[in-house]
Design a protein around this motif. Structure first.
Motif, PDB file in Angstrom:
ATOM      1  N   VAL A 111       0.464  -1.229  -0.033  1.00 29.32           N
ATOM      2  CA  VAL A 111      -0.017   0.022   0.145  1.00 29.32           C
ATOM      3  C   VAL A 111       0.972   0.919   0.280  1.00 29.32           C
ATOM      4  N   SER A 112       1.880   1.597   0.967  1.00 32.82           N
ATOM      5  CA  SER A 112       3.077   2.230   0.934  1.00 32.82           C
ATOM      6  C   SER A 112       3.825   1.923   1.587  1.00 32.82           C
ATOM      7  N   ARG A 113       4.663   2.809   1.617  1.00 34.71           N
ATOM      8  CA  ARG A 113       6.258   2.740   2.485  1.00 34.71           C
ATOM      9  C   ARG A 113       6.460   4.157   3.070  1.00 34.71           C
ATOM     10  N   HIS A 114       7.026   4.818   4.485  1.00 32.54           N
ATOM     11  CA  HIS A 114       7.341   5.803   4.651  1.00 32.54           C
ATOM     12  C   HIS A 114       8.489   5.907   5.009  1.00 32.54           C
ATOM     13  N   HIS A 115       9.510   7.099   4.868  1.00 30.89           N
ATOM     14  CA  HIS A 115      11.229   6.841   5.452  1.00 30.89           C
ATOM     15  C   HIS A 115      10.801   8.398   6.299  1.00 30.89           C
ATOM     16  N   PHE A 116      11.779   8.069   7.359  1.00 32.22           N
ATOM     17  CA  PHE A 116      11.558   9.409   8.460  1.00 32.22           C
ATOM     18  C   PHE A 116      12.908   9.533   8.772  1.00 32.22           C
ATOM     19  N   THR A 117      13.642  10.750   8.697  1.00 35.50           N
ATOM     20  CA  THR A 117      14.661  10.790   9.193  1.00 35.50           C
ATOM     21  C   THR A 117      15.205  11.613  10.190  1.00 35.50           C
ATOM     22  N   PRO A 118      16.264  12.057  11.192  1.00 34.35           N
ATOM     23  CA  PRO A 118      16.378  12.878  11.807  1.00 34.35           C
ATOM     24  C   PRO A 118      16.485  14.781  11.232  1.00 34.35           C
ATOM     25  N   LEU A 119      16.499  14.595   9.568  1.00 30.00           N
ATOM     26  CA  LEU A 119      16.140  15.668   9.133  1.00 30.00           C
ATOM     27  C   LEU A 119      14.916  16.630   9.192  1.00 30.00           C
ATOM     28  N   GLN A 120      13.956  15.331   9.418  1.00 29.26           N
ATOM     29  CA  GLN A 120      12.649  16.116   9.848  1.00 29.26           C
ATOM     30  C   GLN A 120      12.373  16.578  11.654  1.00 29.26           C
ATOM     31  N   GLY A 121      13.725  16.172  12.202  1.00 31.13           N
ATOM     32  CA  GLY A 121      13.487  16.287  13.495  1.00 31.13           C
ATOM     33  C   GLY A 121      12.948  15.564  15.188  1.00 31.13           C
ATOM     34  N   GLY A 122      12.839  14.649  14.403  1.00 32.23           N
ATOM     35  CA  GLY A 122      12.248  13.085  14.508  1.00 32.23           C
ATOM     36  C   GLY A 122      13.709  12.295  15.192  1.00 32.23           C
ATOM     37  N   ASP A 123      13.190  11.174  15.163  1.00 32.30           N
ATOM     38  CA  ASP A 123      14.086  10.106  15.091  1.00 32.30           C
ATOM     39  C   ASP A 123      13.747   9.714  13.810  1.00 32.30           C
ATOM     40  N   GLY A 124      15.307   8.754  13.071  1.00 33.27           N
ATOM     41  CA  GLY A 124      14.687   7.799  11.958  1.00 33.27           C
ATOM     42  C   GLY A 124      13.406   6.538  12.270  1.00 33.27           C
ATOM     43  N   PHE A 125      12.867   6.869  11.637  1.00 35.12           N
ATOM     44  CA  PHE A 125      11.892   5.283  10.753  1.00 35.12           C
ATOM     45  C   PHE A 125      11.568   4.867   9.682  1.00 35.12           C
ATOM     46  N   PHE A 126      11.543   3.278   9.626  1.00 33.60           N
ATOM     47  CA  PHE A 126      10.396   3.246   8.639  1.00 33.60           C
ATOM     48  C   PHE A 126       9.300   2.421   8.778  1.00 33.60           C
ATOM     49  N   LEU A 127       8.377   3.137   7.741  1.00 35.44           N
ATOM     50  CA  LEU A 127       7.456   1.723   7.856  1.00 35.44           C
ATOM     51  C   LEU A 127       6.250   1.421   6.827  1.00 35.44           C
ATOM     52  N   ALA A 128       6.174   0.022   7.002  1.00 34.55           N
ATOM     53  CA  ALA A 128       5.542  -0.175   5.281  1.00 34.55           C
ATOM     54  C   ALA A 128       4.240  -1.207   5.479  1.00 34.55           C
ATOM     55  N   ILE A 129       2.982  -0.662   4.680  1.00 35.79           N
ATOM     56  CA  ILE A 129       1.903  -0.545   5.049  1.00 35.79           C
ATOM     57  C   ILE A 129       1.720  -1.868   3.600  1.00 35.79           C
ATOM     58  N   LEU A 130       1.204  -2.745   4.353  1.00 40.72           N
ATOM     59  CA  LEU A 130       0.985  -4.217   3.369  1.00 40.72           C
ATOM     60  C   LEU A 130      -0.400  -4.555   3.237  1.00 40.72           C
ATOM     61  N   ARG A 131      -1.700  -5.339   1.964  1.00 45.60           N
ATOM     62  CA  ARG A 131      -2.063  -6.226   2.511  1.00 45.60           C
ATOM     63  C   ARG A 131      -2.248  -7.351   2.375  1.00 45.60           C
TER      64      ARG A 131
END
Length: 381
Positions: free
Chosen positions: A359-379
């Motif tokens: 469905v989707s994948r999301h990448h977050f890094t410290p450049l956005q202010g918070g911690d680094g995170f990854f999320l994948a939504i699979l159906r």
């Protein structure tokens, strides 16, 4: 304690850590032996030590050595401080510099990561590597999650201000606040006591915001329950599970304080229960996205441990997938920046499970202010 005595204490703690004792244990042992140290002294020494761990290689380079003493010399030089003002030998201050220690090393090209993981981080982060590596040298902000089941962000900002705690809204999540003044007061605040807000990283909140809640939700790797509480505050019917029941021991009290319900189930009970519309697996990982908060983690991690973690993550995804109802969602997350733990795991799962779709994948890094995170939504089909 004088500022110089705090430096001396940090040197002692870093030397003990380099000999192999976990940093939290060293800090605890030092505090027990040092009854003269007040709460501000203990906090200041802890800050010195954790700053050194975040910048270990560059401080060692500036101090031209790897001992606790050389690292703290490098730390002072990085701040533009005159080292001789602290290394006086007077009272409880460190001894004066010897001639060899007056040589100032260079840290321009030094990276504050273990050599073995550097190629993986560079390949995973691409052109953002340098900026992220620099950001990871800084202390992480304190973020709060506003409990939207009970209040609003503006009301929490006002309530915190009455206790001399300054917080501002953060754009990673509609529930996120960044504390900019007096963060250490939050744990004793009425806002915390009354369940109006909890400590939670902004990127972690953003991940929680993206989890579908169209039906019963299982937080499969719940740990202390931070994301379980966030999902429950959104109105989800949440069941929490963790391979370690001890990690979940505080969930009932946290849920009571927050005014939400979170059920807890063992794996045998889950296998007998109806399938879930969403299974959220915040899998065990290297923690590479949160090394600002746990800088010891990057020096503690080994290649062998990472390989074992990759195996565990694949097992978690397979087990969690079996608990998803037909047409339901598997949400896979890590607090890692490494491609091997994130996109590669997701792609490997899809290759091994025909019919599942992304469905989707999301990448977050410290450049956005918070911690680094990854999320994948699979159906599930």
């Amino acid at each position: 304690m004088t500022p110089a005595a705090r430096i001396a204490a940090a040197i002692e703690i870093l030397d003990a850590w380099r000999e192999g004792t976990p940093v939290e244990k060293v800090l605890t042992n030092w505090a027990r032996r040092s009854r003269f140290a007040g709460s501000k002294d203990r906090a200041a020494v802890r800050d010195h030590v954790f700053e050194a761990l975040r910048n270990l290689n560059s401080f060692a380079a500036l101090g031209a050595g790897e001992s606790g003493r050389a690292i703290m010399i490098g730390a002072l030089r990085s701040q533009g401080q005159d080292v001789d003002d602290y290394f006086t030998g007077e009272g409880h201050a460190p001894a004066p510099l010897v001639e060899a220690e007056t040589i100032i090393g260079r840290a321009e090209d030094v990276v504050d990561l273990p050599d073995w993981i550097l190629p993986q981080m560079q390949a995973s982060l691409g052109q953002d590597f340098n900026a992220i590596e620099q950001a990871m040298r800084q202390r992480a902000p304190l973020f709060l999650r506003v409990n939207q089941a009970r209040t609003t962000r503006d009301k929490v900002i006002d309530a915190l201000a009455r206790e001399d705690i300054t917080a501002i809204a953060h754009d990673l999540s509609e529930t996120a606040l960044k504390v900019t003044e007096n963060p250490r007061r939050f744990a004793a605040s009425a806002v915390y006591r009354d369940g109006l807000a909890e400590i939670q990283d902004a990127a972690s909140q953003a991940v929680s915001d993206l989890i579908p809640i169209d039906g019963p939700v299982l937080d499969f790797c719940a740990g202390g329950g931070g994301k379980s509480l966030a999902l429950a505050a959104r109105g989800a019917k949440v069941t929490a599970h963790d391979i370690s029941e001890a990690r979940m021991r505080d969930i009932p009290e946290r849920a009571r304080r927050a005014g939400v319900r979170v059920d807890i189930k063992s794996l045998p009970a889950l296998k007998k229960a109806p399938r879930f519309a969403t299974v959220f697996a915040d899998a065990p990982c290297s923690g590479a996205g949160s090394w600002r908060r746990d800088p010891e983690g990057k020096w503690r991690l080994t290649e062998e441990q990472l390989q074992k973690t990759l195996t565990t993550q694949a097992e978690v995804m397979r087990t969690a997938a079996g608990l998803v109802m037909p047409g339901g969602i598997l949400a896979y997350a890590t607090c890692s920046l490494l491609e091997a733990e994130n996109d590669a795991q997701c792609s490997g799962f899809l290759a091994d499970h025909p019919g599942w779709s992304e469905v989707s994948r999301h990448h977050f890094t410290p450049l956005q202010g918070g911690d680094g995170f990854f999320l994948a939504i699979l159906r599930k089909p």
